[in-house]
Motif scaffolding. Structure first.
Motif, PDB file in Angstrom:
ATOM      1  N   ARG A  75     -20.931  12.789 -12.454  1.00 22.92           N
ATOM      2  CA  ARG A  75     -19.619  12.330 -11.983  1.00 22.92           C
ATOM      3  C   ARG A  75     -18.790  11.939 -13.200  1.00 22.92           C
ATOM      4  O   ARG A  75     -19.339  11.436 -14.188  1.00 22.92           O
ATOM      5  CB  ARG A  75     -19.759  11.105 -11.070  1.00 22.92           C
ATOM      6  CG  ARG A  75     -20.621  11.339  -9.872  1.00 22.92           C
ATOM      7  CD  ARG A  75     -20.386  10.274  -8.815  1.00 22.92           C
ATOM      8  NE  ARG A  75     -20.702   8.931  -9.221  1.00 22.92           N
ATOM      9  CZ  ARG A  75     -21.888   8.352  -9.056  1.00 22.92           C
ATOM     10  NH1 ARG A  75     -22.888   9.037  -8.513  1.00 22.92           N
ATOM     11  NH2 ARG A  75     -22.092   7.115  -9.421  1.00 22.92           N
ATOM     12  N   TYR A  76     -17.487  12.130 -13.101  1.00 18.60           N
ATOM     13  CA  TYR A  76     -16.618  11.770 -14.217  1.00 18.60           C
ATOM     14  C   TYR A  76     -16.234  10.308 -14.090  1.00 18.60           C
ATOM     15  O   TYR A  76     -15.269   9.957 -13.414  1.00 18.60           O
ATOM     16  CB  TYR A  76     -15.372  12.654 -14.247  1.00 18.60           C
ATOM     17  CG  TYR A  76     -14.522  12.404 -15.473  1.00 18.60           C
ATOM     18  CD1 TYR A  76     -15.054  12.569 -16.744  1.00 18.60           C
ATOM     19  CD2 TYR A  76     -13.212  11.993 -15.363  1.00 18.60           C
ATOM     20  CE1 TYR A  76     -14.300  12.323 -17.881  1.00 18.60           C
ATOM     21  CE2 TYR A  76     -12.438  11.747 -16.493  1.00 18.60           C
ATOM     22  CZ  TYR A  76     -13.005  11.916 -17.747  1.00 18.60           C
ATOM     23  OH  TYR A  76     -12.255  11.673 -18.875  1.00 18.60           O
ATOM     24  N   GLU A  77     -17.028   9.462 -14.658  1.00 25.70           N
ATOM     25  CA  GLU A  77     -16.738   8.029 -14.701  1.00 25.70           C
ATOM     26  C   GLU A  77     -17.502   7.441 -15.884  1.00 25.70           C
ATOM     27  O   GLU A  77     -18.220   8.156 -16.580  1.00 25.70           O
ATOM     28  CB  GLU A  77     -17.114   7.351 -13.370  1.00 25.70           C
ATOM     29  CG  GLU A  77     -18.542   7.558 -12.955  1.00 25.70           C
ATOM     30  CD  GLU A  77     -18.804   7.071 -11.521  1.00 25.70           C
ATOM     31  OE1 GLU A  77     -19.642   6.180 -11.375  1.00 25.70           O
ATOM     32  OE2 GLU A  77     -18.201   7.583 -10.581  1.00 25.70           O
ATOM     33  N   PHE A  78     -17.348   6.162 -16.111  1.00 26.24           N
ATOM     34  CA  PHE A  78     -18.023   5.525 -17.226  1.00 26.24           C
ATOM     35  C   PHE A  78     -19.534   5.721 -17.115  1.00 26.24           C
ATOM     36  O   PHE A  78     -20.067   5.567 -16.013  1.00 26.24           O
ATOM     37  CB  PHE A  78     -17.691   4.019 -17.234  1.00 26.24           C
ATOM     38  CG  PHE A  78     -18.341   3.274 -18.358  1.00 26.24           C
ATOM     39  CD1 PHE A  78     -17.768   3.246 -19.611  1.00 26.24           C
ATOM     40  CD2 PHE A  78     -19.546   2.618 -18.154  1.00 26.24           C
ATOM     41  CE1 PHE A  78     -18.390   2.573 -20.654  1.00 26.24           C
ATOM     42  CE2 PHE A  78     -20.174   1.952 -19.193  1.00 26.24           C
ATOM     43  CZ  PHE A  78     -19.582   1.928 -20.438  1.00 26.24           C
ATOM     44  N   PRO A  79     -20.288   6.027 -18.145  1.00 27.26           N
ATOM     45  CA  PRO A  79     -19.839   6.259 -19.520  1.00 27.26           C
ATOM     46  C   PRO A  79     -19.635   7.743 -19.871  1.00 27.26           C
ATOM     47  O   PRO A  79     -19.457   8.044 -21.040  1.00 27.26           O
ATOM     48  CB  PRO A  79     -20.991   5.672 -20.335  1.00 27.26           C
ATOM     49  CG  PRO A  79     -22.207   5.989 -19.522  1.00 27.26           C
ATOM     50  CD  PRO A  79     -21.777   5.970 -18.069  1.00 27.26           C
ATOM     51  N   VAL A  80     -19.672   8.631 -18.848  1.00 22.76           N
ATOM     52  CA  VAL A  80     -19.491  10.060 -19.143  1.00 22.76           C
ATOM     53  C   VAL A  80     -18.109  10.297 -19.764  1.00 22.76           C
ATOM     54  O   VAL A  80     -17.958  11.128 -20.661  1.00 22.76           O
ATOM     55  CB  VAL A  80     -19.687  10.904 -17.857  1.00 22.76           C
ATOM     56  CG1 VAL A  80     -19.359  12.369 -18.107  1.00 22.76           C
ATOM     57  CG2 VAL A  80     -21.121  10.775 -17.357  1.00 22.76           C
ATOM     58  N   ASP A  81     -17.111   9.529 -19.291  1.00 23.39           N
ATOM     59  CA  ASP A  81     -15.757   9.686 -19.850  1.00 23.39           C
ATOM     60  C   ASP A  81     -15.745   9.413 -21.355  1.00 23.39           C
ATOM     61  O   ASP A  81     -15.010  10.032 -22.106  1.00 23.39           O
ATOM     62  CB  ASP A  81     -14.750   8.802 -19.094  1.00 23.39           C
ATOM     63  CG  ASP A  81     -15.156   7.338 -19.043  1.00 23.39           C
ATOM     64  OD1 ASP A  81     -16.284   7.008 -19.470  1.00 23.39           O
ATOM     65  OD2 ASP A  81     -14.346   6.516 -18.575  1.00 23.39           O
ATOM     66  N   ARG A  82     -16.627   8.492 -21.820  1.00 24.04           N
ATOM     67  CA  ARG A  82     -16.704   8.202 -23.262  1.00 24.04           C
ATOM     68  C   ARG A  82     -17.201   9.423 -24.042  1.00 24.04           C
ATOM     69  O   ARG A  82     -16.744   9.699 -25.151  1.00 24.04           O
ATOM     70  CB  ARG A  82     -17.682   7.041 -23.523  1.00 24.04           C
ATOM     71  CG  ARG A  82     -17.257   5.731 -22.936  1.00 24.04           C
ATOM     72  CD  ARG A  82     -16.174   5.099 -23.808  1.00 24.04           C
ATOM     73  NE  ARG A  82     -15.703   3.865 -23.225  1.00 24.04           N
ATOM     74  CZ  ARG A  82     -16.240   2.671 -23.447  1.00 24.04           C
ATOM     75  NH1 ARG A  82     -17.280   2.556 -24.249  1.00 24.04           N
ATOM     76  NH2 ARG A  82     -15.742   1.608 -22.872  1.00 24.04           N
ATOM     77  N   LEU A  83     -18.170  10.120 -23.453  1.00 22.00           N
ATOM     78  CA  LEU A  83     -18.737  11.296 -24.130  1.00 22.00           C
ATOM     79  C   LEU A  83     -17.688  12.399 -24.242  1.00 22.00           C
ATOM     80  O   LEU A  83     -17.542  13.035 -25.286  1.00 22.00           O
ATOM     81  CB  LEU A  83     -19.953  11.821 -23.354  1.00 22.00           C
ATOM     82  CG  LEU A  83     -21.119  10.852 -23.192  1.00 22.00           C
ATOM     83  CD1 LEU A  83     -22.191  11.452 -22.302  1.00 22.00           C
ATOM     84  CD2 LEU A  83     -21.708  10.516 -24.553  1.00 22.00           C
ATOM     85  N   ILE A  84     -16.957  12.603 -23.154  1.00 14.82           N
ATOM     86  CA  ILE A  84     -15.926  13.647 -23.149  1.00 14.82           C
ATOM     87  C   ILE A  84     -14.821  13.276 -24.151  1.00 14.82           C
ATOM     88  O   ILE A  84     -14.306  14.129 -24.874  1.00 14.82           O
ATOM     89  CB  ILE A  84     -15.328  13.819 -21.724  1.00 14.82           C
ATOM     90  CG1 ILE A  84     -16.429  14.142 -20.700  1.00 14.82           C
ATOM     91  CG2 ILE A  84     -14.211  14.855 -21.719  1.00 14.82           C
ATOM     92  CD1 ILE A  84     -17.080  15.488 -20.838  1.00 14.82           C
TER      93      ILE A  84
END
Ligand SMILES: [Zn+2]
Ligand SMILES: [Zn+2]
Length: 244
Positions: free
Chosen positions: A88-97
């Protein structure tokens, strides 16, 4: 230490030595700075990345109560057959992107490809990256979708059509637009100049937000003879967070 080399030479040399040291020693986790071993994240951070919802629309991967098709896909079926998100696109994946796109950490793209590879459908597919407008490409220096697609191509031994699609004009951010405006925003923004000969295609992108760009790309790919189009993304933003 007194250097016997002219300064113009020592600076690139120091840079090179730092790179070598980074390549030889275990890396630090991109999220917490802990020991990531040979990977990009430490095991606890890796475990906390948010999986896609267990129950979701079989076509666009939006969360639905019982895994049924969502209203938007029933109302107007997208041109792609399926979306395959890794997280899902939410914390912390957004940090990686963010690290990939705005801090130029291209190693993240290779790692994302490794993480996404297992979810791709089986069989021979062309991999086509979501294209970046040449102006944006000049600003950023690379297309993150192409870098992820390169990694996927290596992992799954699939052919990569790096220029399978071109972006003819930059598009405005989709977030504040209603569905009709989104369609208009991306209509005519993409082109394909080849005959895809009925072969299935995997369209690769970093994040799927509204799905309007992916839908328009799939429409253009199908017009040029693509078989079913699957959209593979590192992360999918969800509207229906309350169902998770
Ligand atoms: Zn960590
Ligand atoms: Zn749907």
């Amino acid at each position: 230490m007194v250097s016997i080399l002219p300064q113009a030479l020592t600076i690139p040399l120091k840079h090179l030595l730092r790179r070598c040291r980074q390549a030889l020693l275990p890396g630090s986790c991109l999220l917490c700075g802990g020991d990531a071993g040979p990977g990009l994240l430490c095991p606890p951070c890796q475990d906390e990345l948010p999986d896609p919802p267990a129950a979701c629309c079989p076509q666009c991967a939006e969360a639905t109560a019982l895994g049924e098709r969502c209203g938007a896909c029933l109302l107007e079926p997208p041109h792609f057959m399926r979306v395959v998100p890794r997280w899902r696109y939410e914390f912390p994946v957004d940090r990686l992107i963010h690290a990939l796109k705005y801090r130029h950490q291209i190693a993240v793209a290779r790692w994302l490809g490794e993480q996404m590879a297992a979810a791709l459908p089986d069989g021979e597919h062309w991999l086509v990256p979501m294209p970046l407008h040449p102006e944006r490409l000049r600003e950023r220096g690379f297309n993150q979708a192409l870098e992820i697609a390169r990694s996927l191509a290596r992992q799954r031994r699939l052919p990569l059509l790096a220029n399978g699609l071109q972006r003819l004009r930059p598009t405005a951010p989709q977030a504040d637009l209603d569905p009709r405006q989104r369609r208009r925003n991306v209509r005519g923004a993409f082109a394909c100049t080849m005959d895809l000969g009925g072969r299935p295609v995997i369209l690769v992108d970093d994040v799927l937000t509204t799905g309007a760009s992916a839908n328009e790309c799939a429409r253009v790919l199908c017009l040029h003879g693509a078989g079913p189009v699957t959209v593979a993304v590192a992360a999918r933003a969800l509207k229906q967070r309350s169902m998770l």
